[in-house]
Design a protein around this motif. Structure first.
Motif, PDB file in Angstrom:
ATOM      1  N   SER A  68       0.847  -1.192   0.000  1.00  0.00           N
ATOM      2  CA  SER A  68       0.000   0.000   0.000  1.00  0.00           C
ATOM      3  C   SER A  68       0.886   1.246   0.000  1.00  0.00           C
ATOM      4  O   SER A  68       1.735   1.405   0.873  1.00  0.00           O
ATOM      5  CB  SER A  68      -0.905  -0.003   1.228  1.00  0.00           C
ATOM      6  N   ILE A  69       0.699   2.109  -0.989  1.00  0.00           N
ATOM      7  CA  ILE A  69       1.546   3.299  -1.132  1.00  0.00           C
ATOM      8  C   ILE A  69       1.049   4.384  -0.192  1.00  0.00           C
ATOM      9  O   ILE A  69      -0.145   4.640  -0.078  1.00  0.00           O
ATOM     10  CB  ILE A  69       1.543   3.798  -2.589  1.00  0.00           C
ATOM     11  N   ARG A  70       2.018   5.034   0.468  1.00  0.00           N
ATOM     12  CA  ARG A  70       1.621   6.023   1.467  1.00  0.00           C
ATOM     13  C   ARG A  70       2.536   7.240   1.493  1.00  0.00           C
ATOM     14  O   ARG A  70       3.708   7.163   1.151  1.00  0.00           O
ATOM     15  CB  ARG A  70       1.543   5.375   2.840  1.00  0.00           C
ATOM     16  N   LEU A  71       1.958   8.324   1.936  1.00  0.00           N
ATOM     17  CA  LEU A  71       2.659   9.571   2.233  1.00  0.00           C
ATOM     18  C   LEU A  71       3.074   9.461   3.696  1.00  0.00           C
ATOM     19  O   LEU A  71       2.221   9.224   4.560  1.00  0.00           O
ATOM     20  CB  LEU A  71       1.711  10.749   2.019  1.00  0.00           C
ATOM     21  N   ALA A  79      -5.524  11.099  14.985  1.00  0.00           N
ATOM     22  CA  ALA A  79      -6.407  10.649  16.060  1.00  0.00           C
ATOM     23  C   ALA A  79      -7.157   9.387  15.655  1.00  0.00           C
ATOM     24  O   ALA A  79      -7.537   9.223  14.497  1.00  0.00           O
ATOM     25  CB  ALA A  79      -7.401  11.753  16.423  1.00  0.00           C
ATOM     26  N   SER A  80      -7.359   8.502  16.609  1.00  0.00           N
ATOM     27  CA  SER A  80      -8.140   7.277  16.404  1.00  0.00           C
ATOM     28  C   SER A  80      -9.586   7.552  16.800  1.00  0.00           C
ATOM     29  O   SER A  80      -9.948   7.455  17.969  1.00  0.00           O
ATOM     30  CB  SER A  80      -7.568   6.130  17.243  1.00  0.00           C
ATOM     31  N   LEU A  81     -10.383   7.935  15.833  1.00  0.00           N
ATOM     32  CA  LEU A  81     -11.785   8.257  16.066  1.00  0.00           C
ATOM     33  C   LEU A  81     -12.671   7.215  15.397  1.00  0.00           C
ATOM     34  O   LEU A  81     -12.389   6.799  14.279  1.00  0.00           O
ATOM     35  CB  LEU A  81     -12.117   9.635  15.487  1.00  0.00           C
ATOM     36  N   SER A  82     -13.735   6.824  16.036  1.00  0.00           N
ATOM     37  CA  SER A  82     -14.681   5.898  15.438  1.00  0.00           C
ATOM     38  C   SER A  82     -15.339   6.577  14.241  1.00  0.00           C
ATOM     39  O   SER A  82     -15.987   7.616  14.390  1.00  0.00           O
ATOM     40  CB  SER A  82     -15.733   5.502  16.475  1.00  0.00           C
ATOM     41  N   PHE A  83     -15.140   6.036  13.056  1.00  0.00           N
ATOM     42  CA  PHE A  83     -15.654   6.592  11.813  1.00  0.00           C
ATOM     43  C   PHE A  83     -15.177   8.033  11.607  1.00  0.00           C
ATOM     44  O   PHE A  83     -15.869   8.845  11.021  1.00  0.00           O
ATOM     45  CB  PHE A  83     -17.193   6.529  11.757  1.00  0.00           C
ATOM     46  N   GLY A  84     -13.966   8.335  12.069  1.00  0.00           N
ATOM     47  CA  GLY A  84     -13.437   9.685  12.012  1.00  0.00           C
ATOM     48  C   GLY A  84     -12.353   9.872  10.975  1.00  0.00           C
ATOM     49  O   GLY A  84     -11.433  10.647  11.197  1.00  0.00           O
ATOM     50  N   TYR A  85     -12.457   9.178   9.848  1.00  0.00           N
ATOM     51  CA  TYR A  85     -11.448   9.332   8.810  1.00  0.00           C
ATOM     52  C   TYR A  85     -11.614  10.663   8.091  1.00  0.00           C
ATOM     53  O   TYR A  85     -12.717  11.112   7.819  1.00  0.00           O
ATOM     54  CB  TYR A  85     -11.549   8.201   7.778  1.00  0.00           C
ATOM     55  N   SER A  86     -10.496  11.292   7.790  1.00  0.00           N
ATOM     56  CA  SER A  86     -10.502  12.501   6.976  1.00  0.00           C
ATOM     57  C   SER A  86      -9.847  12.152   5.641  1.00  0.00           C
ATOM     58  O   SER A  86      -9.470  11.002   5.417  1.00  0.00           O
ATOM     59  CB  SER A  86      -9.753  13.630   7.682  1.00  0.00           C
ATOM     60  N   THR A 101      -6.997  10.550  -6.675  1.00  0.00           N
ATOM     61  CA  THR A 101      -7.248  11.948  -6.355  1.00  0.00           C
ATOM     62  C   THR A 101      -6.874  12.235  -4.904  1.00  0.00           C
ATOM     63  O   THR A 101      -7.140  13.309  -4.395  1.00  0.00           O
ATOM     64  CB  THR A 101      -8.720  12.328  -6.594  1.00  0.00           C
ATOM     65  N   GLY A 102      -6.249  11.258  -4.248  1.00  0.00           N
ATOM     66  CA  GLY A 102      -5.825  11.431  -2.864  1.00  0.00           C
ATOM     67  C   GLY A 102      -6.021  10.171  -2.066  1.00  0.00           C
ATOM     68  O   GLY A 102      -5.864   9.067  -2.565  1.00  0.00           O
ATOM     69  N   GLY A 103      -6.380  10.362  -0.808  1.00  0.00           N
ATOM     70  CA  GLY A 103      -6.553   9.223   0.070  1.00  0.00           C
ATOM     71  C   GLY A 103      -6.939   9.685   1.458  1.00  0.00           C
ATOM     72  O   GLY A 103      -7.620  10.698   1.606  1.00  0.00           O
ATOM     73  N   TYR A 104      -6.457   8.942   2.464  1.00  0.00           N
ATOM     74  CA  TYR A 104      -6.853   9.252   3.835  1.00  0.00           C
ATOM     75  C   TYR A 104      -5.689   9.082   4.804  1.00  0.00           C
ATOM     76  O   TYR A 104      -4.900   8.150   4.683  1.00  0.00           O
ATOM     77  CB  TYR A 104      -8.020   8.374   4.267  1.00  0.00           C
ATOM     78  N   PRO A 105      -5.576   9.986   5.788  1.00  0.00           N
ATOM     79  CA  PRO A 105      -4.610   9.803   6.864  1.00  0.00           C
ATOM     80  C   PRO A 105      -5.019   8.585   7.691  1.00  0.00           C
ATOM     81  O   PRO A 105      -6.192   8.434   8.045  1.00  0.00           O
ATOM     82  CB  PRO A 105      -4.717  11.101   7.676  1.00  0.00           C
ATOM     83  N   ASN A 106      -4.083   7.709   7.979  1.00  0.00           N
ATOM     84  CA  ASN A 106      -4.371   6.471   8.694  1.00  0.00           C
ATOM     85  C   ASN A 106      -4.374   6.706  10.202  1.00  0.00           C
ATOM     86  O   ASN A 106      -3.394   7.214  10.750  1.00  0.00           O
ATOM     87  CB  ASN A 106      -3.338   5.402   8.323  1.00  0.00           C
ATOM     88  N   VAL A 107      -5.450   6.317  10.875  1.00  0.00           N
ATOM     89  CA  VAL A 107      -5.585   6.568  12.306  1.00  0.00           C
ATOM     90  C   VAL A 107      -4.459   5.913  13.105  1.00  0.00           C
ATOM     91  O   VAL A 107      -3.991   4.820  12.786  1.00  0.00           O
ATOM     92  CB  VAL A 107      -6.961   6.111  12.840  1.00  0.00           C
ATOM     93  N   GLY A 108      -3.995   6.640  14.117  1.00  0.00           N
ATOM     94  CA  GLY A 108      -2.973   6.130  15.022  1.00  0.00           C
ATOM     95  C   GLY A 108      -1.568   6.111  14.449  1.00  0.00           C
ATOM     96  O   GLY A 108      -0.669   5.525  15.040  1.00  0.00           O
ATOM     97  N   THR A 109      -1.351   6.735  13.289  1.00  0.00           N
ATOM     98  CA  THR A 109      -0.043   6.733  12.627  1.00  0.00           C
ATOM     99  C   THR A 109       0.326   8.149  12.205  1.00  0.00           C
ATOM    100  O   THR A 109      -0.433   9.091  12.415  1.00  0.00           O
ATOM    101  CB  THR A 109      -0.044   5.841  11.369  1.00  0.00           C
ATOM    102  N   THR A 110       1.481   8.278  11.556  1.00  0.00           N
ATOM    103  CA  THR A 110       1.886   9.548  10.948  1.00  0.00           C
ATOM    104  C   THR A 110       2.026   9.386   9.437  1.00  0.00           C
ATOM    105  O   THR A 110       2.898   9.973   8.817  1.00  0.00           O
ATOM    106  CB  THR A 110       3.202  10.069  11.559  1.00  0.00           C
ATOM    107  N   ALA A 112      -0.343   8.590   5.539  1.00  0.00           N
ATOM    108  CA  ALA A 112      -1.628   8.615   4.854  1.00  0.00           C
ATOM    109  C   ALA A 112      -1.551   7.718   3.628  1.00  0.00           C
ATOM    110  O   ALA A 112      -0.551   7.722   2.915  1.00  0.00           O
ATOM    111  CB  ALA A 112      -1.978  10.042   4.448  1.00  0.00           C
ATOM    112  N   TYR A 113      -2.586   6.930   3.407  1.00  0.00           N
ATOM    113  CA  TYR A 113      -2.640   6.043   2.245  1.00  0.00           C
ATOM    114  C   TYR A 113      -3.214   6.764   1.029  1.00  0.00           C
ATOM    115  O   TYR A 113      -4.233   7.444   1.133  1.00  0.00           O
ATOM    116  CB  TYR A 113      -3.525   4.829   2.520  1.00  0.00           C
TER     117      TYR A 113
END
Length: 143
Positions: A68-71, A79-86, A101-110, A112-113
């Motif tokens: 999985s390619i990531r930034l 933050a680890s939020l329930s259904f809190g993906y940005s 067109t982008g992706g999402y920051p992965n919760v609990g990490t530094t 983003a996928y």
């Protein structure tokens, strides 16, 4: 801190920060060999919201990362939020073989996928060679 819109505790802004972060691009299985033209990204943190942006400049991919390619290297842990993906947005780039067109920051990490457009798959393939570009920006909630 400062009070915004009143003097109650709910209106107290206790954190504002601007700074830089060191960006990299890698894969969950292997990092590959990616020489970025620029690794300095910028961020603004207001309370626990972090807005980040980065432009790679002309970069070279000698060996493409796998998995999985990531930034990588976001300035704060997501933050680890329930259904809190940005999300974050990818623009002005020729780094990938598929459309993203982008992706999402992965919760609990530094990190983003990146995801393939229209899917939740982060199994993108990176183009190799020189003259590769990437431009991203996004916002997430810090832990």
């Amino acid at each position: 801190g400062a009070y915004l819109g009143g003097t109650g505790s709910a209106n107290y802004l206790d954190d504002y920060e601007e700074g830089t972060w060191t960006a990299s691009v890698g894969g969950s299985s292997s990092g590959g060999s990616v020489s970025l033209g620029n690794t300095t990204g910028y961020y603004t943190k207001v309370g626990d919201l972090v807005h980040f942006f980065w432009y790679s400049g002309s970069s070279t991919v000698t060996t493409a990362p796998t998995g999985s390619i990531r930034l990588e290297g976001l300035p704060y842990t997501v933050a680890s939020l329930s259904f809190g993906y940005s999300t974050f947005h990818y623009l002005h780039g020729n780094l990938f073989s598929q459309i993203t067109t982008g992706g999402y920051p992965n919760v609990g990490t530094t990190f983003a996928y990146f995801v393939i457009q229209g899917t939740v798959s982060a199994s993108l393939t990176m183009n190799t060679g020189g003259g590769k570009y990437i431009m991203v920006s996004g916002t997430y909630r810090a832990a």
